[in-house]
Structure formats: structure tokens, C-alpha cells
Scaffold this motif. Structure first.
Motif, PDB file in Angstrom:
ATOM      1  N   ALA A 214     -21.554   8.892  11.400  1.00 33.55           N
ATOM      2  CA  ALA A 214     -22.319   9.939  11.960  1.00 33.55           C
ATOM      3  C   ALA A 214     -23.038   9.565  13.124  1.00 33.55           C
ATOM      4  N   GLY A 215     -23.329   8.427  13.558  1.00 35.88           N
ATOM      5  CA  GLY A 215     -23.499   8.195  14.660  1.00 35.88           C
ATOM      6  C   GLY A 215     -25.163   8.155  14.994  1.00 35.88           C
ATOM      7  N   ARG A 216     -25.945   8.113  13.932  1.00 34.65           N
ATOM      8  CA  ARG A 216     -27.302   8.358  14.114  1.00 34.65           C
ATOM      9  C   ARG A 216     -28.088   7.579  12.891  1.00 34.65           C
ATOM     10  N   LEU A 217     -29.615   7.249  12.780  1.00 36.92           N
ATOM     11  CA  LEU A 217     -30.160   6.644  11.825  1.00 36.92           C
ATOM     12  C   LEU A 217     -30.339   7.955  11.014  1.00 36.92           C
ATOM     13  N   GLY A 218     -30.846   7.462   9.762  1.00 36.41           N
ATOM     14  CA  GLY A 218     -30.926   8.661   8.998  1.00 36.41           C
ATOM     15  C   GLY A 218     -32.288   9.175   9.007  1.00 36.41           C
ATOM     16  N   ARG A 219     -32.741  10.317   8.493  1.00 42.16           N
ATOM     17  CA  ARG A 219     -34.002  10.842   8.465  1.00 42.16           C
ATOM     18  C   ARG A 219     -34.485  10.871   7.176  1.00 42.16           C
ATOM     19  N   PRO A 220     -35.919  10.780   7.027  1.00 42.04           N
ATOM     20  CA  PRO A 220     -36.691  10.831   5.664  1.00 42.04           C
ATOM     21  C   PRO A 220     -36.091  12.076   4.701  1.00 42.04           C
ATOM     22  N   GLU A 221     -35.936  13.202   5.600  1.00 40.82           N
ATOM     23  CA  GLU A 221     -35.247  14.587   4.992  1.00 40.82           C
ATOM     24  C   GLU A 221     -33.954  14.503   4.416  1.00 40.82           C
ATOM     25  N   ASP A 222     -33.129  13.478   5.088  1.00 44.89           N
ATOM     26  CA  ASP A 222     -31.853  13.137   4.421  1.00 44.89           C
ATOM     27  C   ASP A 222     -31.914  12.806   3.042  1.00 44.89           C
ATOM     28  N   VAL A 223     -32.811  11.885   3.009  1.00 42.11           N
ATOM     29  CA  VAL A 223     -32.942  11.388   1.548  1.00 42.11           C
ATOM     30  C   VAL A 223     -33.646  12.326   0.787  1.00 42.11           C
ATOM     31  N   GLY A 224     -34.442  13.118   1.254  1.00 42.35           N
ATOM     32  CA  GLY A 224     -35.223  14.228   0.506  1.00 42.35           C
ATOM     33  C   GLY A 224     -34.012  15.190  -0.128  1.00 42.35           C
ATOM     34  N   ASP A 225     -33.180  15.567   0.699  1.00 42.49           N
ATOM     35  CA  ASP A 225     -32.025  16.501   0.512  1.00 42.49           C
ATOM     36  C   ASP A 225     -31.231  16.039  -0.807  1.00 42.49           C
ATOM     37  N   ALA A 226     -30.800  14.665  -0.624  1.00 48.70           N
ATOM     38  CA  ALA A 226     -30.102  14.074  -1.930  1.00 48.70           C
ATOM     39  C   ALA A 226     -31.058  14.210  -3.064  1.00 48.70           C
ATOM     40  N   CYS A 227     -32.182  13.950  -3.039  1.00 47.31           N
ATOM     41  CA  CYS A 227     -33.041  13.848  -4.298  1.00 47.31           C
ATOM     42  C   CYS A 227     -33.324  15.385  -4.924  1.00 47.31           C
ATOM     43  N   VAL A 228     -33.216  16.293  -3.982  1.00 53.06           N
ATOM     44  CA  VAL A 228     -33.387  17.888  -4.417  1.00 53.06           C
ATOM     45  C   VAL A 228     -32.055  18.084  -4.933  1.00 53.06           C
ATOM     46  N   PHE A 229     -30.942  17.654  -4.595  1.00 55.28           N
ATOM     47  CA  PHE A 229     -29.690  18.170  -5.090  1.00 55.28           C
ATOM     48  C   PHE A 229     -29.685  17.469  -6.476  1.00 55.28           C
ATOM     49  N   LEU A 230     -30.030  16.249  -6.821  1.00 59.65           N
ATOM     50  CA  LEU A 230     -30.055  15.586  -8.058  1.00 59.65           C
ATOM     51  C   LEU A 230     -31.147  16.326  -8.939  1.00 59.65           C
ATOM     52  N   ALA A 231     -32.066  16.773  -8.448  1.00 60.24           N
ATOM     53  CA  ALA A 231     -33.132  17.205  -9.574  1.00 60.24           C
ATOM     54  C   ALA A 231     -32.814  18.798  -9.758  1.00 60.24           C
ATOM     55  N   SER A 232     -31.975  19.456  -8.929  1.00 59.04           N
ATOM     56  CA  SER A 232     -31.541  20.817  -9.128  1.00 59.04           C
ATOM     57  C   SER A 232     -30.454  21.030 -10.210  1.00 59.04           C
ATOM     58  N   GLY A 233     -30.319  22.389 -10.561  1.00 59.89           N
ATOM     59  CA  GLY A 233     -29.370  22.853 -11.313  1.00 59.89           C
ATOM     60  C   GLY A 233     -27.786  22.202 -10.713  1.00 59.89           C
ATOM     61  N   LEU A 234     -27.801  22.095  -9.549  1.00 53.60           N
ATOM     62  CA  LEU A 234     -26.482  21.990  -8.963  1.00 53.60           C
ATOM     63  C   LEU A 234     -25.745  20.715  -9.463  1.00 53.60           C
TER      64      LEU A 234
END
Length: 255
Positions: A214-234
Motif C-alpha cells: 500500500a506504500g504508506r504507514l497505517g492511520r489510527p482511522e484504518d484500525v478504527g474502520d476494522a473495529c467498526v466493521f467487526l462491531a457492526s451487523g456486517l
């Protein structure tokens, strides 16, 4: 935002740090009421809570040392009280990353990392699950692990071992808590940007960027997005899973 977590009440531990703030922000953006736990970073957690409230969301800060089992239970209880008797999501993010040579490491050094990064996960999860079972309707628990759970770095033996155990705890907990409608997963980030990192470790940042597809460092929001997905109905049929969020670095051959 899409309101994926509308109506949820979430507790995010270690929410005074960069990744924790990113997780809390994303949960709030998706409609959850957020309890931001911190141990020492009270000001940073408070600033994030204020931002959430100014944007129309609900947030509160709770302070505790999660190496104390009683403190873990107190934070969960206070989060439930603030949430009107409900807690639907827990993100176990609190942790420390200390360094030390394994041959000369004292047991106290080892224990300091294990107590913060692993034992707090056990205690907070156990306390939160008790609430989720009583209230009915299930819930989700997400542990923040690390790619070092499977790819250790020198001087990080205690950290890597604790994170590997966090991943396995999520799998074991998924088995035992699944019958109660509670899903347990882990997120394993790679190198995530924090203020001053490029200046403090320029060579490491360059090597990471070169290794990451991906050519870059991660962002805190990237980790947040993963956590949102796992906590959601998706993610209603996702449990016992380790979601690696590292820009593809783990896809690189190790030889």
C-alpha cells in the motif's frame, strides 16, 4: 457516515493514545455512544471526547489502571451506568510496547507488559461479557493485537508473546461466548503513524513504506474502520477471526 453502529454503547480502552482515539472517533462517527478509557493520557482522551460531543455525539472519559482486576470491573460497570444500563461493544486497545533484551530481562519487566497487554484483556472481556449476557441481544468484543503476534521484532519478546496470546484469547473466547450471541475477534495492525515517528525512526519508516504494497504507514482511522466493521451487523457471522490491517506487509516473503 452510514450509521453502522447507531444505538450502540462502546467501551474503548487505551483511548488516550493515537490508535485508541482513532477507534473512538470512528465509533462515534458511526453513531455509537463511546466511553473512552485512559490511564494517564487524560487530556488527550478528554480532547477527543469533547470533539465527539461538539459533533453531536455522546462520549465520556473514565480513568483506571487496567492491571488491577477490580479496576477493570469498575470501568465496565461505570460504562454500563453511563450507557443507561447497556454495553454492546468492547474494544480492548490498552497496551504498552516496551523494549528489552530477552536474555537479561527481569520477570518484573516481562510481567509489566503481560499484565497490561494480556491480563487486562482477559479481565475486561470477562466483565463486559457478564453484562452482555444479562442484558440479552449479544454483543461484540475486539482485541487490538499486532502483526508481531506472528512476526516478532528483536527486543520485543514480551510484547510479541503477549500479542500472540491476545489473538488466541479471542479465538478461545469466541468458542465459549458464542452461544450467548457474543462475537470475539482481534485486529492486528502494522506500523501506525503517530506524531514524531518519522523523526524518531526515519530508517524504520522508510523500510516499512518500501515493504508495504500500500506504500504508506497505517492511520489510527484504518484500525478504527476494522473495529467498526467487526462491531457492526456486517460482521454478524464473523467471530474468532484475526483481521490483519498492515497495508500488505504480511504478504511479503520472509526469506
Amino acid at each position: 457516515m452510514s450509521g453502522l453502529l447507531e444505538g450502540q454503547v462502546a467501551l474503548v480502552t487505551g483511548a488516550g493514545g493515537g490508535i485508541g482515539r482513532g477507534i473512538a472517533a470512528r465509533f462515534a462517527e458511526e453513531g455509537a455512544g463511546v466511553v473512552l478509557h485512559c490511564r494517564t493520557a487524560v487530556e488527550a482522551a478528554g480532547e477527543m471526547a469533547s470533539r465527539i460531543r461538539e459533533s453531536g455525539g455522546r462520549a465520556v472519559v473514565l480513568r483506571a489502571d487496567l492491571t488491577d482486576e477490580d479496576a477493570c470491573r469498575r470501568v465496565v460497570r461505570e460504562a454500563v451506568d453511563w450507557g443507561g444500563g447497556r454495553l454492546t461493544a468492547l474494544v480492548n486497545n490498552a497496551g504498552v510496547q516496551l523494549t528489552g533484551e530477552l536474555p537479561g530481562m527481569a520477570l518484573a519487566e516481562w510481567q509489566a507488559v503481560v499484565d497490561t497487554n494480556l491480563s487486562s484483556v482477559f479481565a475486561c472481556t470477562q466483565a463486559a461479557v457478564e453484562v452482555m449476557r444479562e442484558q440479552g441481544g449479544g454483543g461484540s468484543v475486539t482485541h487490538i493485537a499486532s502483526i508481531e503476534a506472528s512476526r516478532p521484532e528483536p527486543l520485543h519478546a514480551h510484547y510479541a508473546a503477549a500479542k500472540a496470546a491476545v489473538v488466541m484469547h479471542a479465538r478461545a473466547a469466541a468458542l465459549e461466548y458464542g452461544p450467548f450471541g457474543i462475537r470475539v475477534n482481534s485486529v492486528s495492525p502494522g506500523l501506525v503513524h503517530r506524531e514524531g515517528l518519522e523523526e524518531a525512526w526515519p530508517e524504520g519508516v522508510r523500510r516499512w513504506q518500501a515493504a508495504a504494497p500500500a506504500g504508506r504507514l497505517g492511520r489510527p482511522e484504518d484500525v478504527g474502520d476494522a473495529c467498526v466493521f467487526l462491531a457492526s451487523g456486517l460482521a454478524s457471522w464473523v467471530t474468532g477471526h484475526e483481521l490483519v490491517v498492515d497495508g500488505g506487509v504480511s504478504a511479503r516473503p520472509g526469506w
